[in-house]
Structure formats: structure tokens, C-alpha cells
Design an enzyme around this catalytic site. Structure first.
Site, PDB file in Angstrom:
ATOM      1  N   ASP A 115       0.663  -1.345  -0.219  1.00  6.65           N
ATOM      2  CA  ASP A 115       0.193   0.036   0.048  1.00  6.65           C
ATOM      3  C   ASP A 115       0.844   1.095  -0.057  1.00  6.65           C
ATOM      4  O   ASP A 115       1.910   1.346   0.692  1.00  6.65           O
ATOM      5  CB  ASP A 115      -0.747   0.076   1.480  1.00  6.65           C
ATOM      6  CG  ASP A 115      -2.041  -0.896   1.134  1.00  6.65           C
ATOM      7  OD1 ASP A 115      -2.313  -1.273  -0.041  1.00  6.65           O
ATOM      8  OD2 ASP A 115      -2.524  -1.322   2.430  1.00  6.65           O
ATOM      9  N   GLU A 120     -10.307  29.876 -19.474  1.00  4.80           N
ATOM     10  CA  GLU A 120     -10.198  30.015 -18.026  1.00  4.80           C
ATOM     11  C   GLU A 120     -11.558  29.548 -17.478  1.00  4.80           C
ATOM     12  O   GLU A 120     -11.710  29.207 -16.434  1.00  4.80           O
ATOM     13  CB  GLU A 120     -10.147  31.667 -17.698  1.00  4.80           C
ATOM     14  CG  GLU A 120      -8.885  32.288 -18.299  1.00  4.80           C
ATOM     15  CD  GLU A 120      -7.632  31.864 -17.610  1.00  4.80           C
ATOM     16  OE1 GLU A 120      -7.915  31.220 -16.337  1.00  4.80           O
ATOM     17  OE2 GLU A 120      -6.572  31.865 -18.019  1.00  4.80           O
ATOM     18  N   HIS A 145      -7.543  24.143 -11.688  1.00  5.47           N
ATOM     19  CA  HIS A 145      -7.872  25.103 -12.701  1.00  5.47           C
ATOM     20  C   HIS A 145      -6.621  25.002 -13.653  1.00  5.47           C
ATOM     21  O   HIS A 145      -6.663  25.115 -15.008  1.00  5.47           O
ATOM     22  CB  HIS A 145      -8.022  26.549 -12.069  1.00  5.47           C
ATOM     23  CG  HIS A 145      -7.935  27.526 -13.055  1.00  5.47           C
ATOM     24  ND1 HIS A 145      -9.030  28.086 -13.289  1.00  5.47           N
ATOM     25  CD2 HIS A 145      -7.004  28.160 -13.689  1.00  5.47           C
ATOM     26  CE1 HIS A 145      -8.884  29.239 -14.373  1.00  5.47           C
ATOM     27  NE2 HIS A 145      -7.501  29.197 -14.564  1.00  5.47           N
ATOM     28  N   GLU A 146      -5.281  25.336 -13.031  1.00  4.75           N
ATOM     29  CA  GLU A 146      -4.245  25.349 -13.906  1.00  4.75           C
ATOM     30  C   GLU A 146      -3.996  24.204 -15.004  1.00  4.75           C
ATOM     31  O   GLU A 146      -3.747  24.358 -16.083  1.00  4.75           O
ATOM     32  CB  GLU A 146      -3.075  25.545 -13.037  1.00  4.75           C
ATOM     33  CG  GLU A 146      -2.921  26.690 -12.435  1.00  4.75           C
ATOM     34  CD  GLU A 146      -3.378  28.051 -13.152  1.00  4.75           C
ATOM     35  OE1 GLU A 146      -3.138  28.172 -14.465  1.00  4.75           O
ATOM     36  OE2 GLU A 146      -3.712  29.103 -12.678  1.00  4.75           O
ATOM     37  N   HIS A 170      -5.967  23.851 -18.021  1.00  4.70           N
ATOM     38  CA  HIS A 170      -5.508  24.647 -19.404  1.00  4.70           C
ATOM     39  C   HIS A 170      -4.755  23.543 -20.101  1.00  4.70           C
ATOM     40  O   HIS A 170      -4.760  23.582 -21.292  1.00  4.70           O
ATOM     41  CB  HIS A 170      -4.474  25.489 -18.957  1.00  4.70           C
ATOM     42  CG  HIS A 170      -5.156  26.891 -18.228  1.00  4.70           C
ATOM     43  ND1 HIS A 170      -6.096  27.622 -18.985  1.00  4.70           N
ATOM     44  CD2 HIS A 170      -5.306  27.682 -17.263  1.00  4.70           C
ATOM     45  CE1 HIS A 170      -6.499  28.635 -18.350  1.00  4.70           C
ATOM     46  NE2 HIS A 170      -5.694  28.707 -17.392  1.00  4.70           N
TER      47      HIS A 170
END
Length: 523
Positions: A161, A358, A329-330, A333
Site C-alpha cells: 500500500d 479560463e 484550474h491550472e 489549461h
């Protein structure tokens, strides 16, 4: 090299139903308990006894170390063979396989043998040894069944594990609770796991500080929000969290179509298409800026680079690596720039297309943090700036009074993040409509085959990226969603999609940033 999660542990586990209970002061050198399969409790046992010549045992071995042709060390766990079972099985191996498959929640992989096995009561059992695997949950066991009684008496677990102390991808910020996640990899997406050397450098991403060689070893560090991000423990925790988030995102989006052939980010593409040697370079606590983050997306075959910064609105400062909506978010892109235009990274360059980039990024951050079918208002970056309102103009919302943005709003905008807010809010309204119609899947992050609204939404988002033109506009991107639904779901959601887009001005006649609330005839 085998990944860390595939290393063979060769730990022998005695099924507790047939093992003598441990005394309170028993030593851990010979026993260990764990739960595997369908809640089956098993107990480790390795004998610590004497040698008997001429008998083949599973759990009685010796090791000798030589140096300069001399024995320098000797270890053994061999047994007294005076109480040994008959060497001819009374039960055929075929008669025990189904029972063991059910108990260990897997399937027989074809490997079998007959072996003696020493038990901790001093007896020696003749066993059928069979291997049981379940690739969906990354389990692989060797089970030992008494060849005279049919009792499952021991299990070897071949998988070590691997645990990550992180903020799970479905949580936004540290106050929601950092957890220790065990084996979060999805093997269909990362067949060799995430880790190659017990550091934050793997096939999908390397998370580092300043230099790609400055990685973290191990994955269990607790982040302290009361200490500066630069403290050693916090830096290690940030690298681990970023490594986890990019890998988790990779595996989720892989299930929805962002694969090697669709230009994703991997060092080894396993012969499945696309250009290799382009894992994400994740620069943690990057020194080139503050109060921001960014992602550079070159063409397929060159690594995407994400730079995460420290935010200076609070004391101590806060690290964007620990607010999950920011790295999600990044890295989105990377998804949208790669899939739009066929892996070139060149097709979201106009102001409107860049703004939509965006918007997709905010919308994916929203998607990853949904845990129920209740669609609540959503804000971006609220933790790093210590403001519940976050870093956008309005919360993302299905309420026009909470978020009034419409397609026509773009006519007065010329900044990509502002344009992105319009597109993201449109997509979140589409999401809400799909959830209302099809319900919510609690397993959408690990299973993309469902028909629930959140599964359908992400399927359509990824499919539409490949269908839309280079440098799309909101209307052409909307059309790609409609076509994606036709391709994948035979147009089952056509009217639902049109109504959701039209509710914010992106109806049939929408063009040149002039609203339309019209929908096709029949809707």
C-alpha cells in the site's frame, strides 16, 4: 522498473478464523493483522523454529550472506516436520477456486501449485496455492487452501500500500480536512502506478521546488496552516499535495477521454499513441511570482509546466498548492489547449477562446469538488485570499440574481478571466440541468460509464473539445456540445442543453455577443 505499488511484499497472512489469537504481549516479529478482500480479517504468521531437511515450505526459509567467499550472516525460519499432512490432496483445486474468489473479491489468474505451509499451532498443512487478482482495486493475493479440508488458511498480499497525506481532490481547502489516502491511483489510467522511486517524481508529473531534482521523498507530511509555507514540513506537504492532485486529475480525465492518443501528459505512453516524454512539471512555491498561478502548454511531446505561487494576503502567507481548485484550474489549461486543435497547443489564442480556457478551468475545479447532487454556489480562490467571495466577480450560481452574467456580457469585456467567468457560469448551469434530469453519481471520479448528470457533463466537455474549431467562440463551442451529445448519446440531451445555454443568452440566434433565448423547434 516496477512501480512502488507493484512491489512484492511477500507477507504471509494467516486467516484469523484458523489462527490462534495473539496474547496482549505477543511480539510483532511473527504476527500482523489486516483486513483484505470482502472484509476478510487475516493475520500474519512467519515461523521462528528449527530446520528439517527435505520438505518444501511456503513460509519456512533461510538466507545466507557471503563476502569474500565467507558466510557473514545467516537467517532462518525453518520448521519441525514431525506433524505434517499427507502429501496427496484430498480435494481438487478446481473445487475451491470459486469460494476463494468470493472471499478475496477477485478472479483466479491461472497460477496454481501445491505447497506445504507451517501453521502457528505447530502443524504443517498441505495446501493448494492459487493467485487471485482484482485490477480495479489493485489487489493481488496468493491464497493457500488446505488441500484436505478446503479451509482458506493463509494469504500472501503481493501489493504494498502507498499512502498520501493530502487534501483529497474533492475538497477545496485545508480546513475541510487533510486525509491519509491509500492507493488512490486508478490502474486503468496509470497502469504502473504514480510512483517510480518513492519521491514526487513519476510518470505523469514531477512536483519540485526550484529544481526538478528537488523533490520530496515519501508522502506523509502534515501541513500546518499556522506555520509559514517555506518551513520544511510544509514544503514537503505542498509537493506531496501537488503531486497527488495532478496525478488524481490525470487519472480522472483519462477515464473521460484525455488519454495518450488525445495528447495527455505522460513520460511513458505504453505504446498507446501520442507523443511521450511530456509529464507535467509542477513547480511548487515558485519564486517567479506571488498571488497567482499559471500553466504553459506546449505541443504534445513537450512537458506542460505549472507554476504555483505563495499568496500574501494573510500572515502566515498561504500556499496555492493547498487550495485544490487552483492546481485543478491550472492543469485544465493543459487539457483544453491540448485537445482543442489536435495536440498543437495553438488553438485557444484569441481573446474569446483564451477566455473560454479560463472558464473551462473554473468549471472543472467546480466539478471535482462536487460530492452530492445539490448544486451549491461555488467560489474560486477563497482560502488563499481569506475571503469567502473568492477571486471572481460573482459566485458561480444557477441564480441570475447571484450571478447575472450572460453571453451578451462579453461585449463589454476584454480580459480573459472576465470572459471565462461568463463561459464557466454557463457550463455550471448546464451541469445543474443535467443533474436535475439524470441525477448524481458518487463514483464519477472513478467510473465514467454511468448515465448520471455529472458523468454526462464531463463526457460532453471532453468530447466537445475535440469537435470544436481552432479558436472557438462561445456559439461554436456550444455547437460542439450539441454535436458531442449526438455522437455519444444519440442526441438524448439536445433540448436540455439548448434550454440551459439559452437561459443565459446562448440560444439559437446568439451571435456577435448579442443574446438569444430561442431554442430549436421541438424543444
Amino acid at each position: 522498473m516496477l512501480s512502488f505499488t507493484k512491489l512484492l511484499s511477500f507477507v504471509l497472512l494467516a486467516v484469523s478464523a484458523g489462527a490462534t489469537p495473539l496474547a496482549p504481549n505477543a511480539k510483532h516479529a511473527t504476527h500482523r493483522k489486516r483486513v483484505i478482500g470482502r472484509g476478510l480479517e487475516v493475520e500474519t504468521y512467519h515461523p521462528s523454529v528449527s530446520y528439517q531437511d527435505g520438505i518444501d515450505f511456503v513460509n519456512a526459509v533461510a538466507n545466507v550472506a557471503f563476502k569474500d567467499n565467507k558466510v557473514v550472516a545467516l537467517g532462518s525460519s525453518l520448521v519441525d516436520a514431525s506433524n505434517i499432512a499427507d502429501s496427496t490432496p484430498s480435494i481438487a483445486v478446481e473445487d475451491v477456486i470459486a469460494d476463494v474468489e468470493e472471499k478475496l473479491d477477485g478472479k483466479f489468474n491461472g497460477y496454481k501449485s501445491v505447497s506445504y505451509l507451517a501453521r502457528d499451532d505447530g502443524s504443517i498443512a498441505l495446501t493448494h496455492a492459487i493467485q487471485i487478482q482484482n485490477e480495479d482495486v489493485n489487489s493481488w493475493y496468493e491464497a493457500f487452501v488446505d488441500a484436505h479440508t478446503g479451509e482458506l488458511i493463509n494469504v500472501i498480499d503481493f501489493v504494498n500500500d502507498l499512502s498520501y497525506r493530502v487534501l483529497p481532490i474533492w475538497k477545496q481547502q485545508p480546513s475541510e480536512g487533510i486525509e491519509l489516502l491509500v492507493n488512490p491511483e486508478i490502474t486503468a489510467a496509470s497502469p504502473n502506478g504514480w510512483v517510480t522511486s518513492n519521491t514526487t517524481a513519476g510518470n505523469n508529473v514531477v512536483a519540485y521546488k526550484s529544481s526538478q531534482s528537488a523533490v520530496t521523498t515519501g508522502f506523509d507530511y502534515t501541513y500546518s496552516t499556522s506555520a509559514a509555507p517555506s518551513t520544511t514540513n510544509n514544503l514537503n506537504a505542498a509537493r506531496v499535495n501537488s503531486f497527488y492532485i495532478i496525478n488524481a486529475y490525470h487519472d480522472i480525465l483519462y477515464l473521460y477521454g484525455f488519454t495518450e492518443a488525445a495528447y495527455n501528459f505522460q513520460t511513458n505512453n505504453f505504446g498507446k499513441g501520442g507523443a511521450a516524454n511530456d509529464r507535467v512539471l509542477m513547480s511548487v512555491q515558485d519564486s517567479s511570482g506571488t498571488n497567482n498561478a499559471n500553466f504553459a502548454t506546449p505541443p504534445d511531446g513537450q512537458s506542460g509546466t505549472c507554476r504555483m505561487y505563495i499568496w500574501t494576503y494573510t500572515s502566515p502567507n498561504r500556499d496555492g498548492d493547498l487550495e485544490n481548485d487552483i492546481p485543478v484550474h491550472e492543469v485544465t489549461h493543459g487539457l483544453t489547449n491540448r485537445v482543442t486543435g489536435g495536440g498543437t497547443g495553438r488553438c485557444l489564442q484569441t481573446t474569446e477562446a483564451g477566455g473560454m480556457g479560463e472558464g473551462w478551468s473554473d468549471a472543472l475545479a467546480f466539478w471535482t469538488e462536487q460530492t452530492t447532487g445539490t448544486v451549491k454556489d461555488f467560489t474560486m480562490g477563497s482560502w488563499v485570499v481569506n475571503d469567502a467571495a473568492g477571486i471572481r466577480s460573482y459566485p458561480y450560481s444557477t441564480s441570475a440574481s447571484t450571478n447575472p452574467l450572460r453571453y451578451s456580457t462579453i461585449a463589454s469585456l476584454n480580459e480573459v478571466h472576465a470572459i471565462g467567468e461568463v463561459w464557466a457560469n454557463l457550463l455550471i448551469n448546464v451541469y445543474a440541468a443535467l443533474i436535475a434530469e439524470h441525477g448524481f453519481s458518487t463514483t464519477a471520479r472513478t467510473n465514467a460509464s454511468g448515465s448520471e448528470g455529472n458523468v454526462v457533463w464531463l463526457r460532453l466537455l471532453v468530447d466537445a473539445l475535440a469537435l470544436q474549431p481552432c479558436n472557438p467562440t462561445l456559439p461554436t463551442a456550444r455547437d460542439a456540445w450539441i454535436q458531442a451529445d449526438q455522437n455519444r448519446y444519440a442526441g438524448a440531451n439536445k433540448c436540455l442543453l439548448w434550454k440551459a445555454f439559452a437561459s443565459r443568452g446562448l440560444g439559437v440566434g446568439a451571435a456577435n455577443h448579442v443574446d438569444s433565448t430561442a431554442v430549436p423547434s421541438g424543444c
